[in-house]
Design an enzyme around this catalytic site. Structure first.
Site, PDB file in Angstrom:
ATOM      1  N   HIS A 210       0.945 -19.097   8.219  1.00 13.95           N
ATOM      2  CA  HIS A 210      -0.333 -18.426   8.504  1.00 13.95           C
ATOM      3  C   HIS A 210      -0.552 -17.276   7.518  1.00 13.95           C
ATOM      4  O   HIS A 210      -1.613 -17.172   6.890  1.00 13.95           O
ATOM      5  CB  HIS A 210      -0.293 -17.914   9.946  1.00 13.95           C
ATOM      6  CG  HIS A 210      -1.514 -17.178  10.390  1.00 13.95           C
ATOM      7  ND1 HIS A 210      -2.416 -17.683  11.307  1.00 13.95           N
ATOM      8  CD2 HIS A 210      -1.992 -15.948  10.058  1.00 13.95           C
ATOM      9  CE1 HIS A 210      -3.380 -16.805  11.503  1.00 13.95           C
ATOM     10  NE2 HIS A 210      -3.159 -15.742  10.756  1.00 13.95           N
ATOM     11  N   GLU A 211       0.443 -16.419   7.368  1.00 13.79           N
ATOM     12  CA  GLU A 211       0.287 -15.265   6.474  1.00 13.79           C
ATOM     13  C   GLU A 211       0.204 -15.701   5.019  1.00 13.79           C
ATOM     14  O   GLU A 211      -0.539 -15.105   4.228  1.00 13.79           O
ATOM     15  CB  GLU A 211       1.437 -14.270   6.695  1.00 13.79           C
ATOM     16  CG  GLU A 211       1.557 -13.721   8.113  1.00 13.79           C
ATOM     17  CD  GLU A 211       0.284 -13.064   8.634  1.00 13.79           C
ATOM     18  OE1 GLU A 211      -0.574 -12.678   7.823  1.00 13.79           O
ATOM     19  OE2 GLU A 211       0.134 -12.955   9.867  1.00 13.79           O
ATOM     20  N   HIS A 214      -3.266 -16.762   4.303  1.00 13.68           N
ATOM     21  CA  HIS A 214      -4.104 -15.583   4.024  1.00 13.68           C
ATOM     22  C   HIS A 214      -3.940 -15.176   2.558  1.00 13.68           C
ATOM     23  O   HIS A 214      -4.916 -14.926   1.850  1.00 13.68           O
ATOM     24  CB  HIS A 214      -3.688 -14.397   4.899  1.00 13.68           C
ATOM     25  CG  HIS A 214      -4.250 -14.419   6.295  1.00 13.68           C
ATOM     26  ND1 HIS A 214      -5.539 -14.826   6.568  1.00 13.68           N
ATOM     27  CD2 HIS A 214      -3.705 -14.054   7.489  1.00 13.68           C
ATOM     28  CE1 HIS A 214      -5.757 -14.711   7.866  1.00 13.68           C
ATOM     29  NE2 HIS A 214      -4.670 -14.253   8.450  1.00 13.68           N
ATOM     30  N   HIS A 220      -9.299 -16.649   8.997  1.00 12.61           N
ATOM     31  CA  HIS A 220      -9.070 -17.315  10.275  1.00 12.61           C
ATOM     32  C   HIS A 220     -10.115 -18.400  10.522  1.00 12.61           C
ATOM     33  O   HIS A 220     -11.288 -18.225  10.168  1.00 12.61           O
ATOM     34  CB  HIS A 220      -9.105 -16.298  11.425  1.00 12.61           C
ATOM     35  CG  HIS A 220      -7.956 -15.344  11.389  1.00 12.61           C
ATOM     36  ND1 HIS A 220      -8.081 -14.015  11.673  1.00 12.61           N
ATOM     37  CD2 HIS A 220      -6.660 -15.548  11.077  1.00 12.61           C
ATOM     38  CE1 HIS A 220      -6.900 -13.430  11.565  1.00 12.61           C
ATOM     39  NE2 HIS A 220      -6.024 -14.342  11.195  1.00 12.61           N
ATOM     40  N   TYR A 266      -6.860 -18.532  16.257  1.00  7.20           N
ATOM     41  CA  TYR A 266      -6.252 -17.735  17.308  1.00  7.20           C
ATOM     42  C   TYR A 266      -6.399 -18.419  18.667  1.00  7.20           C
ATOM     43  O   TYR A 266      -7.180 -19.343  18.828  1.00  7.20           O
ATOM     44  CB  TYR A 266      -6.872 -16.339  17.342  1.00  7.20           C
ATOM     45  CG  TYR A 266      -6.174 -15.362  16.430  1.00  7.20           C
ATOM     46  CD1 TYR A 266      -5.324 -15.793  15.425  1.00  7.20           C
ATOM     47  CD2 TYR A 266      -6.352 -13.997  16.588  1.00  7.20           C
ATOM     48  CE1 TYR A 266      -4.684 -14.894  14.602  1.00  7.20           C
ATOM     49  CE2 TYR A 266      -5.710 -13.087  15.760  1.00  7.20           C
ATOM     50  CZ  TYR A 266      -4.880 -13.546  14.764  1.00  7.20           C
ATOM     51  OH  TYR A 266      -4.241 -12.643  13.951  1.00  7.20           O
TER      52      TYR A 266
HETATM   53 ZN   LIG Z   1      -4.231 -14.083  10.450  1.00  6.25          ZN
END
Ligand SMILES: [Zn+2]
Length: 309
Positions: A210-211, A214, A220, A266
């Site tokens: 996930h990071e 980014h 997101h 999320y």
């Molecule tokens: Zn995030």
């Protein structure tokens, strides 16, 4: 004064677990294990005080470590759950970057909150078609944590043209470091850019992926420009001050369908002030969201469309 009979006061593991679930939003699998443990050791958690202490414990990163120890399998934790728990107190971080959208680092205040909308923030493509991204992994991580990071980095290599490599002298690079919380800048910011993976909290493959996504320039999934066609954001349930986490961003969606199973999505009750949902699918409220334990096909597709075509 008559002494109370403790056995009558023992709360059921289900009540205990429900209270934890409300506080920590942890997975049902973790909850079942807790129920089992509580049945075995119910006397030790038989008072209201113990319930309160356990609820406090559920909000700490030690809780993550406890669950990991009990379950022995990091993959049961979605990126969403892990980040939400690890970053619960990031607003109080002193000296670090400003964090928006839950785990996105930004410089220069809120005006910088819509980063990476041009190609300037992408990592450059080499002549052989590969995108080499220099990385430094802090020596503060244990060998096991370093291995977890390496596995997450390698997971991009088999599916995309992105190649995370050990930095030698490159100007631009990602410095993976164990600061407070799990967070990253969006895209290439030039020079050294930190990506934080807090020890005991963020070292799970989906969270690391996930990071890293980014850092490759992705936002997101629920912040997509077209998200209102796919999810309802229930602002009445969002904890005060966290409304910005649900802000829409002018994203490049790479002509990919909205993906509830994205590792960048999320969870249903993230940043909830009351345990009620903060985000639900438009057409079918029962669709699981924010439960990804690895990059989805769409996540991989988007990396390939942005960098590899
Ligand atoms: Zn995030």
């Amino acid at each position: 004064m008559q002494k109370k009979t403790k056995k009558k006061e023992i709360p059921s593991a289900y009540i205990f677990c429900a209270s934890l679930e409300k506080v920590a939003s942890h997975t049902s699998a973790a909850c079942r294990v807790l129920q089992l443990l509580l049945r075995i050791r119910a006397v030790q958690v038989s008072t209201i005080g113990a319930i309160k202490r356990a609820a406090w414990f559920a909000q700490t990163n030690a809780f993550n470590m406890f669950l990991l120890h009990v379950l022995g399998n990091a993959e049961v934790f979605s990126a969403s759950n892990v980040i939400e728990r690890a970053n619960r107190n990031l607003g109080r971080m002193i000296g670090g970057p400003r964090i928006m959208f839950g785990d996105v680092a930004v410089e220069g205040g809120f005006q910088s909150g819509v980063p990476c909308t041009s190609r300037d923030c992408l990592w450059p493509k080499s002549k052989n078609g590969k995108v080499y991204v220099p990385v430094v992994v802090s020596k503060k991580f244990s060998s096991r944590e370093t291995e977890a990071i390496r596995c997450a980095l390698d997971s991009f290599h088999s599916k995309t043209c992105v190649r995370f490599m050990k930095r030698s002298s490159e100007r631009d690079y990602i410095d993976i470091t164990p600061k407070e919380g799990c967070w990253s800048y969006i895209g290439r910011t030039t020079g050294r850019q930190e990506l934080s993976l807090q020890r005991g909290a963020c070292l799970h493959r989906p969270t690391i992926q996930h990071e890293l996504l980014h850092a490759l320039g992705f936002h997101h999934e629920h912040s997509r420009s077209d998200r209102d066609n796919h999810v309802h954001v229930l602002y009445r349930n969002i904890m005060p001050g966290a409304e910005g986490q649900f802000q829409k961003v002018r994203t490049n969606n790479q002509v990919s369908p909205y993906d509830y199973s994205s590792v960048m999505h999320y969870g249903r009750a993230d940043f909830s002030r009351n345990g009620e949902p903060t985000i639900i699918p438009v057409h079918d409220g029962s669709i699981p969201i924010g439960r990804a334990t690895q990059m989805s096909l769409s996540d991989v597709l988007r990396v390939n469309r942005l960098y590899c075509q």
